[in-house]
Design an enzyme around this catalytic site. Structure first.
Site, PDB file in Angstrom:
ATOM      1  N   ASP A  11       0.788  -1.311  -0.094  1.00  0.00           N
ATOM      2  CA  ASP A  11       0.134   0.264  -0.218  1.00  0.00           C
ATOM      3  C   ASP A  11       0.877   1.358   0.112  1.00  0.00           C
ATOM      4  O   ASP A  11       1.534   1.509   1.012  1.00  0.00           O
ATOM      5  CB  ASP A  11      -0.877   0.068   1.282  1.00  0.00           C
ATOM      6  CG  ASP A  11      -1.939  -1.011   1.063  1.00  0.00           C
ATOM      7  OD1 ASP A  11      -2.214  -1.952   1.786  1.00  0.00           O
ATOM      8  OD2 ASP A  11      -2.769  -0.925   0.173  1.00  0.00           O
ATOM      9  N   ASP A  19     -10.517  -4.612  -1.607  1.00  0.00           N
ATOM     10  CA  ASP A  19      -9.521  -4.352  -0.356  1.00  0.00           C
ATOM     11  C   ASP A  19     -10.265  -3.413   0.579  1.00  0.00           C
ATOM     12  O   ASP A  19     -10.504  -2.424   0.463  1.00  0.00           O
ATOM     13  CB  ASP A  19      -8.480  -3.573  -1.222  1.00  0.00           C
ATOM     14  CG  ASP A  19      -7.265  -2.998  -0.386  1.00  0.00           C
ATOM     15  OD1 ASP A  19      -6.160  -2.469  -0.918  1.00  0.00           O
ATOM     16  OD2 ASP A  19      -7.262  -3.493   0.850  1.00  0.00           O
ATOM     17  N   GLY A  20     -10.030  -3.936   1.990  1.00  0.00           N
ATOM     18  CA  GLY A  20     -10.490  -2.962   2.976  1.00  0.00           C
ATOM     19  C   GLY A  20     -11.461  -3.842   3.738  1.00  0.00           C
ATOM     20  O   GLY A  20     -12.734  -4.143   3.378  1.00  0.00           O
ATOM     21  N   GLY A  21     -11.075  -4.271   4.936  1.00  0.00           N
ATOM     22  CA  GLY A  21     -12.106  -4.762   5.916  1.00  0.00           C
ATOM     23  C   GLY A  21     -12.640  -6.194   5.498  1.00  0.00           C
ATOM     24  O   GLY A  21     -13.607  -6.988   5.801  1.00  0.00           O
ATOM     25  N   HIS A  36      -0.097  -0.888  -4.794  1.00  0.00           N
ATOM     26  CA  HIS A  36      -1.502   0.059  -4.960  1.00  0.00           C
ATOM     27  C   HIS A  36      -1.022   1.319  -4.634  1.00  0.00           C
ATOM     28  O   HIS A  36      -0.792   1.719  -3.469  1.00  0.00           O
ATOM     29  CB  HIS A  36      -2.478  -0.544  -3.736  1.00  0.00           C
ATOM     30  CG  HIS A  36      -3.549   0.204  -3.495  1.00  0.00           C
ATOM     31  ND1 HIS A  36      -4.434   0.009  -2.351  1.00  0.00           N
ATOM     32  CD2 HIS A  36      -4.047   0.949  -4.177  1.00  0.00           C
ATOM     33  CE1 HIS A  36      -5.513   0.729  -2.496  1.00  0.00           C
ATOM     34  NE2 HIS A  36      -5.483   1.481  -3.714  1.00  0.00           N
ATOM     35  N   GLY A  86      -7.401  -1.473   8.989  1.00  0.00           N
ATOM     36  CA  GLY A  86      -8.350  -1.791  10.182  1.00  0.00           C
ATOM     37  C   GLY A  86      -9.384  -1.107  10.172  1.00  0.00           C
ATOM     38  O   GLY A  86     -10.137  -1.143  11.045  1.00  0.00           O
ATOM     39  N   GLY A 146      -5.411  -7.344   5.473  1.00  0.00           N
ATOM     40  CA  GLY A 146      -4.275  -6.789   6.217  1.00  0.00           C
ATOM     41  C   GLY A 146      -4.188  -6.949   7.771  1.00  0.00           C
ATOM     42  O   GLY A 146      -3.792  -8.087   8.286  1.00  0.00           O
ATOM     43  N   GLY A 164      -6.578   4.623   2.867  1.00  0.00           N
ATOM     44  CA  GLY A 164      -5.634   5.489   3.639  1.00  0.00           C
ATOM     45  C   GLY A 164      -5.202   4.919   4.942  1.00  0.00           C
ATOM     46  O   GLY A 164      -4.045   5.065   5.298  1.00  0.00           O
TER      47      GLY A 164
HETATM   48  C1  DX5 Z   1      -6.552   1.046   2.821  1.00  0.00           C
HETATM   49  C2  DX5 Z   1      -5.507   0.106   2.581  1.00  0.00           C
HETATM   50  C3  DX5 Z   1      -6.148  -1.233   3.320  1.00  0.00           C
HETATM   51  C4  DX5 Z   1      -5.138  -2.332   3.388  1.00  0.00           C
HETATM   52  C5  DX5 Z   1      -5.835  -3.552   4.278  1.00  0.00           C
HETATM   53  O1  DX5 Z   1      -5.935   2.352   2.026  1.00  0.00           O
HETATM   54  O2  DX5 Z   1      -5.462  -0.294   1.334  1.00  0.00           O
HETATM   55  O3  DX5 Z   1      -7.302  -1.779   2.703  1.00  0.00           O
HETATM   56  O4  DX5 Z   1      -4.665  -2.653   2.273  1.00  0.00           O
HETATM   57  O5  DX5 Z   1      -6.756  -3.199   5.087  1.00  0.00           O
HETATM   58  P1  DX5 Z   1      -7.483  -4.227   6.277  1.00  0.00           P
HETATM   59  O6  DX5 Z   1      -6.704  -4.031   7.489  1.00  0.00           O
HETATM   60  O7  DX5 Z   1      -8.796  -3.417   6.328  1.00  0.00           O
HETATM   61  O8  DX5 Z   1      -7.342  -5.515   5.561  1.00  0.00           O
END
Ligand code: DX5
Length: 235
Positions: free
Chosen positions: A38, A178-180, A69, A148, A200, A145
């Site tokens: 990221d 991607d995300g959560g 990314h 978590g 993540g 950004g």
């Molecule tokens: C946000 C990042 C997150 C990271 C993974 O900018 O791109 O999405 O990759 O985040 P979590 O901890 O939600 O898996």
């Protein structure tokens, strides 16, 4: 059409920055299909993270591919540096690419696969004219950004629209979310049409360890795809 096989791609955002090489080795040992970096510039998003030299240093520790990314306001200026650092897939945000067609084409010219990310508010229509330059579409399931954050279920409707658009095109474009992404959210994203899953914070915190976490995510996604795959198998 080949059945969709889920790919689990950990983000190194939660990793211990003081031991990134070992962290990358751990993710490879855990069964990661790829690893996502990221990249944040502190302007497009408030956070500031990995430069190309950091990724290049970690490259020799990995047995799987890297994807970058780019959450940056000027992606064109950085494309070559992240490809040279060893990223085989470079994802830019549609919101930052004034000339998105040219940017995606340039990524391929540099020898990498091209990806375009859409923030939760960005409609799929922005990519309908660049599918032939695109290898992956990333539907952000959080606002970018930080790791978590909580998964935004409303994005699943967008993923369904992306799946329909891409299937109609006949192009081999991956849909990534991607995300959560957790053991509780991945099935919804997979059922909506995603096939690449970034995780993540959930994966790093999984009590059974990263290998069991990767396998659990893979199993949950595959189970959600089974009805579609089974259906495809009958055609
Ligand atoms: C946000 C990042 C997150 C990271 C993974 O900018 O791109 O999405 O990759 O985040 P979590 O901890 O939600 O898996």
């Amino acid at each position: 059409m080949a059945p969709r096989v889920p790919l689990i791609v950990p983000s190194v955002l939660p990793a211990d920055a003081a031991r990134l090489g070992a962290e990358v080795e751990d993710l490879c040992a855990a069964g990661a299909d790829r690893i996502q970096w990221d990249v944040m510039d502190g302007v497009f998003v408030p956070n500031l993270t990995f430069g190309p030299d950091v990724i290049a240093a970690a490259r020799r520790h990995s047995s799987v591919g890297f994807e970058a990314h780019l959450m940056v306001v000027e992606p064109d200026a950085l494309l070559a540096r992240y490809v040279d650092a060893g990223c085989e897939l470079v994802i830019v945000h549609a919101e930052t690419a004034t000339h998105l067609h040219r940017t995606l084409h340039r990524i391929r010219e540099l020898g990498a696969r091209s990806g375009v990310a859409l923030n939760p508010h960005t409609p799929v229509s922005v990519i309908e004219n660049v599918l032939d330059e695109t290898d992956l579409v990333l539907a952000m399931t959080v606002n970018p950004g930080f790791g978590g954050q909580s998964y935004i279920p409303a994005v699943e409707a967008k993923v369904r629209r992306l799946r329909a658009m891409i299937d109609a095109s006949g192009l081999p474009i991956e849909i990534e979310v991607d995300g959560g992404i957790t053991d509780g959210t991945i099935a919804g994203a997979a059922a909506a049409g995603a096939d690449v899953f970034i995780s993540g914070s959930w994966l790093y915190a999984y009590p059974g360890g990263k290998a069991d976490g990767v396998q659990l995510l893979r199993d949950r996604a595959a189970a959600a795809l089974t009805p579609v795959t089974a259906d495809l198998g009958r055609r």
